[in-house]
Scaffold this active site. Structure first.
Site, PDB file in Angstrom:
ATOM      1  N   GLY A  32     -40.426 -67.628   7.189  1.00 25.03           N
ATOM      2  CA  GLY A  32     -40.897 -67.117   8.623  1.00 25.03           C
ATOM      3  C   GLY A  32     -40.646 -68.475   9.652  1.00 25.03           C
ATOM      4  O   GLY A  32     -40.356 -69.596   9.048  1.00 25.03           O
ATOM      5  N   LEU A  33     -41.037 -68.333  10.746  1.00 28.61           N
ATOM      6  CA  LEU A  33     -40.864 -69.242  11.772  1.00 28.61           C
ATOM      7  C   LEU A  33     -41.701 -70.483  11.597  1.00 28.61           C
ATOM      8  O   LEU A  33     -42.739 -70.254  11.020  1.00 28.61           O
ATOM      9  CB  LEU A  33     -41.202 -68.660  13.234  1.00 28.61           C
ATOM     10  CG  LEU A  33     -40.417 -67.313  13.662  1.00 28.61           C
ATOM     11  CD1 LEU A  33     -40.962 -66.708  15.065  1.00 28.61           C
ATOM     12  CD2 LEU A  33     -38.764 -67.891  14.170  1.00 28.61           C
ATOM     13  N   SER A  34     -41.443 -71.453  12.290  1.00 26.21           N
ATOM     14  CA  SER A  34     -42.380 -72.722  12.201  1.00 26.21           C
ATOM     15  C   SER A  34     -43.721 -72.462  12.838  1.00 26.21           C
ATOM     16  O   SER A  34     -43.521 -71.617  13.945  1.00 26.21           O
ATOM     17  CB  SER A  34     -41.597 -73.969  12.966  1.00 26.21           C
ATOM     18  OG  SER A  34     -42.544 -75.037  12.938  1.00 26.21           O
ATOM     19  N   GLY A  35     -44.848 -72.545  12.289  1.00 27.94           N
ATOM     20  CA  GLY A  35     -45.977 -72.237  12.912  1.00 27.94           C
ATOM     21  C   GLY A  35     -46.459 -70.883  12.370  1.00 27.94           C
ATOM     22  O   GLY A  35     -47.701 -70.344  12.768  1.00 27.94           O
ATOM     23  N   SER A  36     -45.495 -70.128  11.688  1.00 27.40           N
ATOM     24  CA  SER A  36     -46.015 -68.690  11.431  1.00 27.40           C
ATOM     25  C   SER A  36     -47.136 -68.767  10.190  1.00 27.40           C
ATOM     26  O   SER A  36     -47.674 -67.469  10.143  1.00 27.40           O
ATOM     27  CB  SER A  36     -44.893 -67.778  10.887  1.00 27.40           C
ATOM     28  OG  SER A  36     -44.385 -68.591   9.954  1.00 27.40           O
ATOM     29  N   GLY A  37     -47.353 -69.878   9.558  1.00 29.72           N
ATOM     30  CA  GLY A  37     -48.668 -69.851   8.666  1.00 29.72           C
ATOM     31  C   GLY A  37     -48.141 -69.956   7.044  1.00 29.72           C
ATOM     32  O   GLY A  37     -48.905 -69.855   6.311  1.00 29.72           O
ATOM     33  N   LYS A  38     -46.844 -70.240   6.867  1.00 30.60           N
ATOM     34  CA  LYS A  38     -46.365 -70.360   5.448  1.00 30.60           C
ATOM     35  C   LYS A  38     -47.021 -71.486   4.823  1.00 30.60           C
ATOM     36  O   LYS A  38     -47.656 -70.943   3.571  1.00 30.60           O
ATOM     37  CB  LYS A  38     -44.872 -70.674   5.641  1.00 30.60           C
ATOM     38  CG  LYS A  38     -43.940 -69.830   6.315  1.00 30.60           C
ATOM     39  CD  LYS A  38     -42.508 -70.288   6.222  1.00 30.60           C
ATOM     40  CE  LYS A  38     -42.216 -71.728   6.867  1.00 30.60           C
ATOM     41  NZ  LYS A  38     -42.419 -71.548   8.403  1.00 30.60           N
ATOM     42  N   SER A  39     -47.051 -72.523   5.372  1.00 27.61           N
ATOM     43  CA  SER A  39     -47.865 -73.608   4.465  1.00 27.61           C
ATOM     44  C   SER A  39     -49.316 -73.564   4.385  1.00 27.61           C
ATOM     45  O   SER A  39     -49.959 -73.580   3.213  1.00 27.61           O
ATOM     46  CB  SER A  39     -47.496 -74.887   5.437  1.00 27.61           C
ATOM     47  OG  SER A  39     -48.212 -75.954   4.697  1.00 27.61           O
ATOM     48  N   SER A 106     -36.615 -70.543   5.886  1.00 27.91           N
ATOM     49  CA  SER A 106     -35.302 -69.841   5.305  1.00 27.91           C
ATOM     50  C   SER A 106     -34.854 -68.799   6.281  1.00 27.91           C
ATOM     51  O   SER A 106     -35.085 -67.804   5.845  1.00 27.91           O
ATOM     52  CB  SER A 106     -35.633 -69.509   3.834  1.00 27.91           C
ATOM     53  OG  SER A 106     -36.822 -69.023   3.830  1.00 27.91           O
TER      54      SER A 106
HETATM   55  P1  ADP Z   1     -45.564 -73.022   8.995  1.00 29.94           P
HETATM   56  O1  ADP Z   1     -45.760 -73.498   7.312  1.00 29.94           O
HETATM   57  O2  ADP Z   1     -44.976 -71.647   8.924  1.00 29.94           O
HETATM   58  O3  ADP Z   1     -44.919 -73.842   9.652  1.00 29.94           O
HETATM   59  P2  ADP Z   1     -48.367 -73.711   9.392  1.00 29.94           P
HETATM   60  O4  ADP Z   1     -48.978 -73.186   8.275  1.00 29.94           O
HETATM   61  O5  ADP Z   1     -47.797 -75.260   9.195  1.00 29.94           O
HETATM   62  O6  ADP Z   1     -46.959 -72.781   9.687  1.00 29.94           O
HETATM   63  O7  ADP Z   1     -49.170 -73.683  10.725  1.00 29.94           O
HETATM   64  C1  ADP Z   1     -49.732 -72.345  11.307  1.00 29.94           C
HETATM   65  C2  ADP Z   1     -50.812 -73.233  12.033  1.00 29.94           C
HETATM   66  O8  ADP Z   1     -51.426 -71.890  12.639  1.00 29.94           O
HETATM   67  C3  ADP Z   1     -51.882 -73.770  11.615  1.00 29.94           C
HETATM   68  O9  ADP Z   1     -52.343 -74.732  12.354  1.00 29.94           O
HETATM   69  C4  ADP Z   1     -52.927 -72.858  11.100  1.00 29.94           C
HETATM   70  O10 ADP Z   1     -54.317 -73.552  10.978  1.00 29.94           O
HETATM   71  C5  ADP Z   1     -53.031 -71.766  12.239  1.00 29.94           C
HETATM   72  N1  ADP Z   1     -53.710 -70.577  11.838  1.00 29.94           N
HETATM   73  C6  ADP Z   1     -54.332 -69.987  12.872  1.00 29.94           C
HETATM   74  N2  ADP Z   1     -54.777 -68.731  12.306  1.00 29.94           N
HETATM   75  C7  ADP Z   1     -53.922 -68.617  11.108  1.00 29.94           C
HETATM   76  C8  ADP Z   1     -53.776 -67.408  10.193  1.00 29.94           C
HETATM   77  N3  ADP Z   1     -54.607 -66.291  10.269  1.00 29.94           N
HETATM   78  N4  ADP Z   1     -53.078 -67.888   8.961  1.00 29.94           N
HETATM   79  C9  ADP Z   1     -52.312 -68.978   8.853  1.00 29.94           C
HETATM   80  N5  ADP Z   1     -52.421 -69.898   9.880  1.00 29.94           N
HETATM   81  C10 ADP Z   1     -53.439 -69.875  10.972  1.00 29.94           C
END
Ligand code: ADP
Length: 204
Positions: A32-39, A106
């Site tokens: 998924g996109l950056s910031g989508s919540g993967k990590s 990816s």
């Molecule tokens: P990625 O790994 O896809 O780049 P991150 O997990 O690093 O994304 O970042 C997601 C951000 O969104 C984090 O700052 C997280 O705290 C926030 N967030 C808010 N709501 C949610 C949710 N329901 N699930 C996952 N992350 C969330």
């Protein structure tokens, strides 16, 4: 590729290794996109599974670029090789009997298919973080979208580089409408339903 290489059959099979752990090996591939919540979700699932007594391993973000893939840059060829190595390493960990969680943008279908094809049917679980770009950009946890919009980062996925959405992911999560707990419940439910984990960490 060298021609004098012979595959050694191990005496202990991957199923036997996994059996000792009361689990079935699999790879959860978060895309998924950056910031989508993967990590965030991969880490929370890692904790949830660990607490239930399962043996997991998490491959996350840029960490592998510090070691295994430190010779790789961001050219098209190097990006493909980055994912290929992560796929192969994930495969080795599943051969060791583990539940592996990998969290990488990816963006390309072909790369994800390459990893999927390394695994027996049912062991590759594509988890599509289907969070809208708008939400990801609002969150911008690493300030990367701002830089990409300002032209300071080129080929940023979702801005000036494409993200090819999975058509048939095993799991789809939109974190703009699902909280972390809800995502974890959904993933645990999926693993239980597929017989990859068992209630209370015990084999049936
Ligand atoms: P990625 O790994 O896809 O780049 P991150 O997990 O690093 O994304 O970042 C997601 C951000 O969104 C984090 O700052 C997280 O705290 C926030 N967030 C808010 N709501 C949610 C949710 N329901 N699930 C996952 N992350 C969330």
């Amino acid at each position: 590729m060298s021609t004098n290489i012979v595959w050694h059959q191990h005496k202990i099979t991957r199923a036997e290794r996994a059996h000792n752990k009361n689990q079935k090996p699999c790879l959860l591939w978060f895309t998924g996109l950056s910031g989508s919540g993967k990590s965030t979700i991969a880490n929370a699932l890692d904790v949830a599974l660990h607490e239930r007594g399962y043996h997991t391993f998490l491959l996350d973000g840029d960490n592998v670029r510090h070691g295994l893939n430190k010779d790789l840059g961001f050219s098209d060829a190097d990006r493909v090789e980055n994912i290929r190595r992560i796929g192969e390493v994930s495969k080795l960990f599943t051969d060791a009997g583990l539940i592996v969680l990998s969290a990488f943008i990816s963006p390309f279908t072909s790369d994800r298919r390459m990893v999927r094809n390394l695994f027996p049917a049912g062991e590759f679980i594509e988890v599509f973080m289907d969070t809208p770009l708008e939400t990801c950009e609002q969150r911008d946890p690493k300030g990367l979208y701002e830089k990409a919009r300002a032209g300071q980062i080129k080929h940023f996925t979702g801005i000036d580089s494409p993200y090819e959405s999975p058509e048939r992911p095993e799991v789809r999560l939109d974190t703009s409408i699902m909280g972390v707990e809800q995502c974890i419940d959904h993933l645990i439910g999926y693993l239980l339903q597929r017989g990859l984990i068992f209630d209370n960490g015990k084999t049936p």
